[in-house]
Every structure is written in structure tokens, then in C-alpha cells.
Scaffold this motif. Structure first.
Motif, PDB file in Angstrom:
ATOM      1  N   THR A   7       0.859  -1.188   0.000  1.00 38.26           N
ATOM      2  CA  THR A   7       0.000   0.000   0.000  1.00 38.26           C
ATOM      3  C   THR A   7       0.894   1.236   0.000  1.00 38.26           C
ATOM      4  O   THR A   7       1.964   1.254   0.616  1.00 38.26           O
ATOM      5  N   LEU A   8       0.431   2.271  -0.680  1.00 34.27           N
ATOM      6  CA  LEU A   8       1.159   3.536  -0.703  1.00 34.27           C
ATOM      7  C   LEU A   8       0.858   4.314   0.561  1.00 34.27           C
ATOM      8  O   LEU A   8      -0.297   4.544   0.890  1.00 34.27           O
ATOM      9  N   VAL A  21      -1.716   8.856   1.966  1.00 35.77           N
ATOM     10  CA  VAL A  21      -2.139   8.891   0.561  1.00 35.77           C
ATOM     11  C   VAL A  21      -3.513   8.263   0.389  1.00 35.77           C
ATOM     12  O   VAL A  21      -4.309   8.705  -0.444  1.00 35.77           O
ATOM     13  N   GLU A  22      -3.807   7.235   1.182  1.00 36.47           N
ATOM     14  CA  GLU A  22      -5.086   6.537   1.039  1.00 36.47           C
ATOM     15  C   GLU A  22      -6.273   7.451   1.327  1.00 36.47           C
ATOM     16  O   GLU A  22      -7.390   7.156   0.908  1.00 36.47           O
ATOM     17  N   HIS A  68      -2.985   1.439  -9.063  1.00 37.88           N
ATOM     18  CA  HIS A  68      -4.299   1.749  -8.497  1.00 37.88           C
ATOM     19  C   HIS A  68      -4.333   3.167  -7.927  1.00 37.88           C
ATOM     20  O   HIS A  68      -5.338   3.877  -8.078  1.00 37.88           O
ATOM     21  N   MET A  69      -3.249   3.590  -7.282  1.00 31.94           N
ATOM     22  CA  MET A  69      -3.202   4.949  -6.743  1.00 31.94           C
ATOM     23  C   MET A  69      -3.336   5.972  -7.864  1.00 31.94           C
ATOM     24  O   MET A  69      -4.106   6.925  -7.772  1.00 31.94           O
ATOM     25  N   GLN A  72      -6.823   6.284  -9.220  1.00 36.49           N
ATOM     26  CA  GLN A  72      -7.753   6.973  -8.320  1.00 36.49           C
ATOM     27  C   GLN A  72      -7.571   8.490  -8.350  1.00 36.49           C
ATOM     28  O   GLN A  72      -8.498   9.234  -8.037  1.00 36.49           O
ATOM     29  N   GLN A  73      -6.376   8.938  -8.736  1.00 35.42           N
ATOM     30  CA  GLN A  73      -6.061  10.365  -8.608  1.00 35.42           C
ATOM     31  C   GLN A  73      -6.264  11.165  -9.887  1.00 35.42           C
ATOM     32  O   GLN A  73      -6.555  12.355  -9.822  1.00 35.42           O
TER      33      GLN A  73
END
Length: 197
Positions: A7-8, A21-22, A68-69, A72-73
Motif C-alpha cells: 500500500t502507498l 495517501v489513502e 491503483h493509486m 484513483q487520482q
């Protein structure tokens, strides 16, 4: 010991650290740092396996976390065409992909900061490249050290435009930022360590 699910946790962009970040990032920050999200979202070998509801992503958990991050951004990359790849190896400690984007041909690279930083001429700051001074290099290395002290795996993300006819080259890069990732421990780990003690 770990969940094998990266996970970031933290990003370093524009000379500042962004934890949690989440919880999301300011849209203006994402727009100002599009190259970082290009690298995060496109520099990987993750594959979509299956179709419909059973479709799953297959590949390195770290690459999946970055992909994935980025998804999402920022908006999807319409018209992005992958041209070539310079695969990861243990000597270079980085990988690069070459894409044709609507804006032009670009080399996107990610890897270990100690190998990538000497290949960079500038860093992305306030929507433009800024020459890498000695002070800037020290700030970047300090940011990496702070993340590593918290047990995070730190990746450097960099990029450069490729003029027409130029061979792909991991030189003269622009450092887009740093990503701090974590592979969380399994829930039963603390009790198991106490039992061992």
C-alpha cells in the motif's frame, strides 16, 4: 509475516511530503504533477486476467499499488500506446517503458533512488523542471531517509520526453517524485512474536 499487499503510505512531490495517501490528494497537486502519475500508472507489467466480475490484476504487488493509486487520482490515459520496455535488472535497479501519449513520446522510469538520481538532470517542481542543485539533491536524499526510517520501501519515479528519432535512453531524466510503500504485517504476527519471546 506480511500480507503481500503493498500500500502507498507517503508521496514526496514538489519538495514536500504527503502522508496518508489513502485519504486522497488535493486535485491541484495531482494536476501539477501529472508526470508522476504517468509513471505510477503506466510503468509496470501488471496484467488484467479474466473478464467481467471475475477479472483480477496479476503482477507485482508494488506495481499494482502504484497503478491503483494513479487511477484513483487522475483521469484515464486515453490514446496511450506502449512502444517498448527497458526491463528491470539487478545492476540498473530500475525499469523503463516508452509510451506514445497525445502530448508526445515519453520514457517513464521507476527504481531505486541511489541509481536513478545520478541519471536525473532536474526535478519536477511547480509544473516545470528545476535543475538539480546540491541542496535539492540533499533534500531528496533526506526525504528518502525519513521514509526508510519509518520502515517504508522507497521508489523514485522519473521521466523524459523522447524527441522523434531518438533512441530510448535513461539519461537526462526529470525526477517526478518519491513513493513510500508498505507491506502490512498479517494480523496474527504480533501475537506470534509474543509467543516466540
Amino acid at each position: 509475516l506480511t500480507q503481500n499487499r503493498m500500500t502507498l503510505q507517503t508521496l514526496w512531490l514538489d519538495g514536500s511530503e504527503y502522508p496518508d495517501v489513502e485519504q486522497g490528494l488535493p486535485p491541484t497537486l495531482c494536476e501539477a504533477n501529472l508526470p508522476f502519475f504517468w509513471v505510477a500508472g503506466l510503468c509496470h507489467n501488471v496484467r488484467l486476467v479474466g473478464q467481467g466480475e471475475t477479472a483480477t490484476y496479476c503482477g507485482d504487488p508494488m506495481e499494482q499499488a502504484l497503478m491503483h493509486m494513479a487511477a484513483q487520482q487522475i483521469a484515464p490515459w486515453n490514446g496511450a500506446l506502449r512502444i517498448d520496455e527497458l526491463p528491470f535488472d539487478a545492476v540498473r535497479m530500475c525499469m523503463s517503458v516508452i509510451y506514445d501519449l497525445p502530448e508526445g513520446r515519453v520514457l517513464l522510469c521507476k527504481g531505486a533512488l541511489e541509481k536513478l538520481l545520478p541519471l536525473c538532470e532536474s526535478t519536477w517542481n511547480l509544473q516545470r523542471p528545476e535543475p538539480l542543485s546540491r541542496e535539492l539533491r540533499a533534500n531528496i536524499l533526506n526525504a528518502q531517509e525519513r521514509m526508510a526510517d519509518r520502515g517504508l520501501r522507497v521508489l523514485a519515479l522519473a521521466w523524459r520526453w523522447l524527441p522523434p528519432g531518438q533512441e530510448p535512453c535513461e539519461r537526462g531524466l526529470i525526477l517526478a517524485g518519491l513513493a513510500g510503500l508498505q507491506d502490512p504485517p498479517r494480523p496474527e504476527v504480533p501475537a506470534a512474536i509474543m509467543a516466540c519471546r
